[in-house]
Design a protein around this motif. Structure first.
Motif, PDB file in Angstrom:
ATOM      1  N   LEU A   1     -11.507   6.158   3.295  1.00  0.00           N
ATOM      2  CA  LEU A   1     -11.611   7.471   3.925  1.00  0.00           C
ATOM      3  C   LEU A   1     -13.021   8.054   3.865  1.00  0.00           C
ATOM      4  CD1 LEU A   1      -9.722   9.504   5.283  1.00  0.00           C
ATOM      5  CD2 LEU A   1      -9.370  10.568   3.069  1.00  0.00           C
TER       6      LEU A   1
ATOM      7  N   PHE B   1      -8.641  10.958  -5.448  1.00  0.00           N
ATOM      8  CA  PHE B   1      -8.718  12.350  -5.021  1.00  0.00           C
ATOM      9  C   PHE B   1      -8.158  13.357  -6.015  1.00  0.00           C
ATOM     10  CE2 PHE B   1      -9.159  10.093  -0.965  1.00  0.00           C
ATOM     11  CZ  PHE B   1     -10.408  10.595  -0.638  1.00  0.00           C
TER      12      PHE B   1
ATOM     13  N   HIS C   1      -7.090   5.381   1.376  1.00  0.00           N
ATOM     14  CA  HIS C   1      -7.718   6.368   0.496  1.00  0.00           C
ATOM     15  C   HIS C   1      -9.095   5.959   0.006  1.00  0.00           C
ATOM     16  CE1 HIS C   1      -3.508   7.965   0.193  1.00  0.00           C
ATOM     17  NE2 HIS C   1      -4.219   8.997   0.578  1.00  0.00           N
ATOM     18  N   VAL C   2      -9.387   4.677  -0.056  1.00  0.00           N
ATOM     19  CA  VAL C   2     -10.749   4.314  -0.445  1.00  0.00           C
ATOM     20  C   VAL C   2     -11.638   4.079   0.772  1.00  0.00           C
ATOM     21  CG1 VAL C   2     -10.176   3.446  -2.722  1.00  0.00           C
ATOM     22  CG2 VAL C   2     -10.169   1.890  -0.801  1.00  0.00           C
TER      23      VAL C   2
ATOM     24  N   GLN D   1       0.811  -1.213   0.000  1.00  0.00           N
ATOM     25  CA  GLN D   1       0.000   0.000   0.000  1.00  0.00           C
ATOM     26  C   GLN D   1       0.848   1.268   0.000  1.00  0.00           C
ATOM     27  OE1 GLN D   1      -3.177  -0.028   2.948  1.00  0.00           O
ATOM     28  NE2 GLN D   1      -3.177  -2.252   2.964  1.00  0.00           N
TER      29      GLN D   1
ATOM     30  N   MET E   1     -13.789   7.750  -7.548  1.00  0.00           N
ATOM     31  CA  MET E   1     -13.715   6.885  -6.386  1.00  0.00           C
ATOM     32  C   MET E   1     -14.113   5.453  -6.723  1.00  0.00           C
ATOM     33  SD  MET E   1     -12.797   6.506  -3.373  1.00  0.00           S
ATOM     34  CE  MET E   1     -12.563   7.932  -2.369  1.00  0.00           C
TER      35      MET E   1
ATOM     36  N   PRO F   1      -6.448   0.045   1.190  1.00  0.00           N
ATOM     37  CA  PRO F   1      -5.765   1.308   1.449  1.00  0.00           C
ATOM     38  C   PRO F   1      -6.708   2.373   2.005  1.00  0.00           C
ATOM     39  CG  PRO F   1      -5.192   0.478  -0.717  1.00  0.00           C
ATOM     40  CD  PRO F   1      -6.268  -0.396  -0.192  1.00  0.00           C
TER      41      PRO F   1
END
Lengths: 298, 291, 414
Positions: free
Chosen positions: B125, A264, B122-123, A235, A269, B120
């Protein structure tokens, strides 16, 4: 695996089972809310088109098909990530175990040395990245300065597509070994001394003692380090973000960085979640293999 | 005599190695310390100036003059303190069950828990943030999490994702697995229940592991940047890592002040480590079987 | 008697409560410049609140690097601030997702609108204005008077055409064997920077990024290839630029360290040179854009947008117009070393006293922005990945741009 009734029908086993459930209950309840919840939400999002500004639209497997069949950057990032992990993990395990053995002794000033080796772990990744940007600097970097008298270089550590990933590996190992040293150290402390005393009576060499007592006793700890290392290196994001931005020529684009970028920067997403779950499949498989392989007969 | 000489030689070798490794591991950090004490014009001199010609504390003064670091420290300490205590108890309790007790679904539950760490941040969040916003009966929310802002911009909101770390459960499980079976058997003969065995036998034996867990949780929570950034919305809830941001602008880094502030921000984590590592001094044999 | 006193008290209390019912307006500012944060919290916010007792103003500074992350999560959870800042390229996506409030009704009776002039156009998308610029930046050619003289060039007459740029770069180059002591001209290695340096050349050659209707890539036209070839030639034909991009020496920018003769930079870099290499600054010069077919160059603005979910848009507008006043904008732009979008501020003291900043203001007439497209960030990243391949000699300019166009078209077709 034994059936539920095996535990339920025997009074002692039932008692143990119910007590165990009680022990893990806080973790489970918490995990359902804050670990599984977000995880399944993200699994759902991987089947949608979602830019976070408007509600997600279900599109079935379209993201998966796209990422797996029509996304060269994804495959590049996967290759980079695998190479990164393959370099970081063995180096990290060997060096951190070596350090743990080195500092597992009661000599004067040992607390100081342990603390120094641990320093990189606790320094924020932002600060570490900046120090290493300076160390690797082409013009004034300390590393090129040291190599100069040997007529090596100057080397463009982070700007050369053939070198950049390896340069990041070196930094990651430097930053990470202190942490695994601590885990190994705690593991070494857990090995009963009488095992060594018995071996000494038999006249075993230090190497022999390491092979037949230390290494096998540390197996649960090594499994931990290996699995946790796999999970975290796969990661990797922070130093990529701070130091190379995935370049040059995509040579340091890792899956973790790709996921961030899609989520982002592109506000995709759905696609980011898809990549995350493909990554999940890979890490999960590797972890199960690690456990089975190293746990052996357990 | 020769034994003594051999011993002395061994000491020399060990210290040489210890110091050599210290140079590699500690040099960048030493550089930070020296940079934080250097006047600006010497920061990037070439060839590098190791020892500043004059020591200056201007970077420390600048770093703390404008920003509300005392408030950031307070927030970080509150969040990290609660997080460590919560993790020590819940992770070791669950770790004990996974390592030492037999129950239906053990491996499946364990792997499922571990699996959640493989996604991770970022997903995760956005869902995590939504669940904090929708937290029932907090920040003006009703029972169904509607109407207010939930735990956004609160201490509880800051600590929520750290309160129980699955890696911690895994860590404790691995350590408990390596404790010899004889110890459990002895406790069982004494008539201790599962909780008694965990509390009176395993926990005292696991000081190195618990110290490791504390260090791990402390630095994880202390060094977190992304979550505090997302979940705070007022200056008063910021943590130290967010405070470090202001030394970097788009084009330049206020290097001296950043180094100074980073060092000060790192101190508590180093202190925790030094405090924790003193539990790494005795093996199991002395505390357990002989004790 | 008693009754009436009570009644009067109740009345007063109710009135004052209504009068003091404060509305909180939340605003996110992009970037964390120390000088501005101090001015904002110590002067601007207290001054505004004193003049507007019915508003509580909460300003938060968000680092640029984390702005997207913080905005996206707050959008997703429905807790967006009333006013937030972003670059103009972000408008399209936000408008398409129905997150922004058109500002035309406020602008219509806003006396200051004429002072913004053409820069207000930066916030225009699909028949409405959604964004008002706060600060701007563009990349212009920076060079040094001392090195120009040393190379036999006239520092008062910087290159005005592509050919002159080549000649100047060649003259400024200093090499030791194969190693560059000074690159004649330097181009960014990759990413946004590389795209931003290429854009003016693309436009100056007469090319464009997208077709007029925004449905197709247009940059792999002959003009596009010509402009990229022009950049690549500095490295491989003229030997006046290193494939390895010059890096700053700590905080000393490459031009101040004399590692490069000419470089394209934003005005913020001037401030950096002033701070960290004050002895070099008197030698620093800025040139207007070169002319080929056109003289266009890239200028872009960051500015305020109003959230569609804001509860009291009248009050939000009061905050916005306060921070957009000439006074506030001067403070903001001075603190950040950026270009104020108001005509009247072209004469502001911090600009008037620096001839280099004046060139940036003067060149604004040639400025244009990147295309306003909801997928611009992705388009830009695809383009810069292939620009990098061409600059590193991995692909020819034609190949690189064709491949990039293929990827962009696939993205646009979705």
């Amino acid at each position: 695996m034994r059936g539920f009734l095996y535990y339920w029908k025997n009074k002692g086993r039932r008692r143990t089972m119910l007590t165990a459930y009680l022990f893990i209950a806080p973790v489970l309840i918490y995990a359902i809310a804050f670990n599984f919840g977000p995880m399944f939400a993200s699994l759902y999002l991987s089947f949608t088109r979602y830019n976070m500004l408007t509600p997600p639209q279900f599109i079935g497997l379209a993201n998966y098909v796209r990422v797996l069949t029509d996304d060269p950057v994804f495959w590049t990032s996967l290759k980079n990530t695998a190479q990164y992990a393959l370099e970081v993990l063995p180096l990290n395990i060997a060096i951190s175990l070596g350090l743990a053995l080195l500092v597992n002794r009661a000599v004067r000033g040992i607390a100081f040395f342990r603390a120094v080796y641990y320093l990189p772990v606790v320094t924020s990744i932002i600060a570490v990245s900046m120090i290493w940007l300076w160390l690797y600097d082409y013009n004034i970097g300390l590393i090129n300065l040291i190599l100069e008298p040997f007529r090596i270089g100057p080397i463009d550590w982070l700007g050369d597509p053939r070198l950049a990933l390896h340069s990041l590996v070196i930094m990651r190992v430097w930053k990470g070994v202190g942490w695994n040293m601590v885990i190994y150290l705690a593991g070494l402390q857990g090995i009963p001394l009488y095992l060594y005393e018995a071996a000494e009576i038999d006249g075993a060499s230090p190497w022999r003692k390491f092979l037949s007592i230390t290494w096998p006793s540390l197996r649960p700890v090594t499994i931990y380090i290996l699995i946790m290392g796999t999970i975290s290196t796969f990661q990797t994001f922070g130093e990529i973000y701070a130091m190379t931005g995935g370049g040059p020529l995509d040579s340091t684009t890792t899956v973790g960085f790709l996921i961030y970028q899609r989520a982002f920067q592109y506000y995709s997403m759905g696609e980011a979640s898809t990549v995350a779950f493909i990554l999940f499949g890979i890490i999960f498989t590797l972890s199960v293999v690690n456990m089975k392989f190293f746990q052996g007969t357990e | 005599m020769s034994y003594k000489r051999h011993k002395a030689f061994q000491q020399v070798v060990i210290y040489t190695v210890l110091i050599a490794v210290s140079v590699v591991m500690g040099a960048p950090f030493l550089w930070m310390v020296l940079s934080s004490l250097k006047p600006n014009h010497e920061l990037f001199a070439y060839p590098p100036v190791w020892i500043p010609s004059t020591l200056t504390f201007e970077h420390y003064i600048n770093a703390f003059r404008y920003t509300d670091f005392s408030r950031y420290f307070l927030n970080s300490f509150i969040v990290t303190g609660v997080t460590v205590i919560s993790n020590l108890f819940f992770c070791s309790l669950a770790g004990y069950a996974f390592a030492r007790m037999d129950f239906y679904g053990k491996n499946v539950i364990f792997m499922a828990l571990l699996g959640t760490m493989m996604i991770p941040i970022h997903v995760r969040l956005v869902p995590l943030f939504i669940s904090v916003r929708r937290f029932p009966l907090a920040g003006g929310n009703n029972l169904f999490g509607q109407g207010g802002t939930g735990l956004i911009d609160t201490h509880l909101g800051l600590m929520l994702p750290h309160l129980i770390n699955i890696f911690g459960v895994f860590l404790m499980r691995q350590f408990f697995q390596s404790i010899p079976q004889e110890l459990t058997d002895a406790a069982k003969i004494d008539g201790a229940g599962e909780f008694g065995t965990y509390w009176r036998i395993f926990l005292p034996l696991s000081k190195p592991a618990l110290a490791t867990l504390s260090i791990f949780v402390f630095s994880g929570s202390w060094d977190d940047f992304l979550w505090p950034l997302v979940v705070t919305s007022s200056r008063y809830m910021r943590t130290v890592q967010l405070g470090l941001q202001i030394f970097q602008s788009q084009f330049t880094v206020n290097w001296g002040s950043l180094m100074a502030a980073t060092l000060v921000v790192t101190l508590p984590v180093i202190t925790i480590f030094i405090f924790g590592q003193k539990y790494f001094v005795q093996g199991i044999a002395t505390t357990g079987l002989k004790g | 008697m008693r009754k009436s006193v009570v009644l009067a008290l109740v009345l007063i209390l109710t009135l004052s409560a209504a009068g003091f019912a404060q509305t909180t307006i939340r605003l996110w500012f992009a970037g964390t410049p120390q000088a501005l944060m101090d001015a904002m919290y110590d002067e601007m916010v207290p001054a505004f609140e004193a003049a507007n007792p019915d508003i509580k103003l909460e300003v938060e500074f968000v680092p640029w690097s984390e702005l997207s992350t913080k905005l996206a999560t707050s959008f997703a959870a429905g807790v967006t601030p009333d006013i937030f800042m972003h670059g103009q390229a972000a408008i399209a996506e936000f408008v398409e997702s129905n997150q922004l409030l058109p500002l035309d009704e406020f602008i219509a009776d806003w006396p200051d609108k004429d002072d913004f002039g053409a820069t207000l156009g930066s916030g225009y998308y699909k028949d409405a204005t959604y964004f008002i610029p706060v600060f701007g930046a563009g990349r212009l050619l920076i060079y040094r008077a001392d090195t120009f003289k040393e190379a036999g060039l006239d520092p008062d007459n910087p290159p005005t055409t592509w050919d002159e740029l080549v000649e100047a770069a060649k003259a400024l180059t200093v090499k030791q064997g194969n190693r560059f002591i000074r690159q004649g001209i330097d181009f960014p290695a990759d990413g946004i920077d590389l795209q931003q340096v290429w854009a003016p050349f693309l436009w100056q050659a007469g090319g464009a990024f997208l077709t007029e209707d925004g449905t197709q890539a247009a940059f792999n036209s002959p003009e596009g290839v010509e402009s990229l070839q022009f950049m690549v030639d500095f490295i491989y034909t003229h030997g006046a630029s290193d494939v390895r991009t010059a890096q700053p020496v700590g905080n000393v920018s490459p031009i101040a360290a004399d590692l490069v003769g000419m470089i394209f930079e934003v005005p913020g870099v001037l401030a950096q040179i002033k701070t960290y290499s004050p002895e070099v600054y008197p030698e620093i010069r800025v040139a207007l854009p070169t002319k080929h077919v056109t003289q266009d160059t890239l200028y872009s603005f960051s500015g305020f947008m109003m959230s569609r979910h804001t509860v009291d848009k009248e009050k939000a507008w009061r905050v916005m117009s306060y921070l957009l006043s000439a006074d506030s904008l001067e403070k903001i732009n001075q603190a950040m070393a950026t270009l104020p979008p108001r005509v009247s501020l072209a004469e502001a003291e911090f600009i008037a006293e620096d001839p280099n900043l004046k060139v940036y203001v003067e060149a604004m007439q040639f400025g244009r922005g990147n295309p306003n497209h909801p997928k611009w960030v992705q388009i830009r990243d695809i383009v810069s990945r292939y620009l990098e391949r061409a600059m590193r000699g991995v692909m020819s300019p034609q190949e690189a741009l064709d491949e990039a166009a293929k990827e962009v078209n696939r993205l646009l077709a979705e």
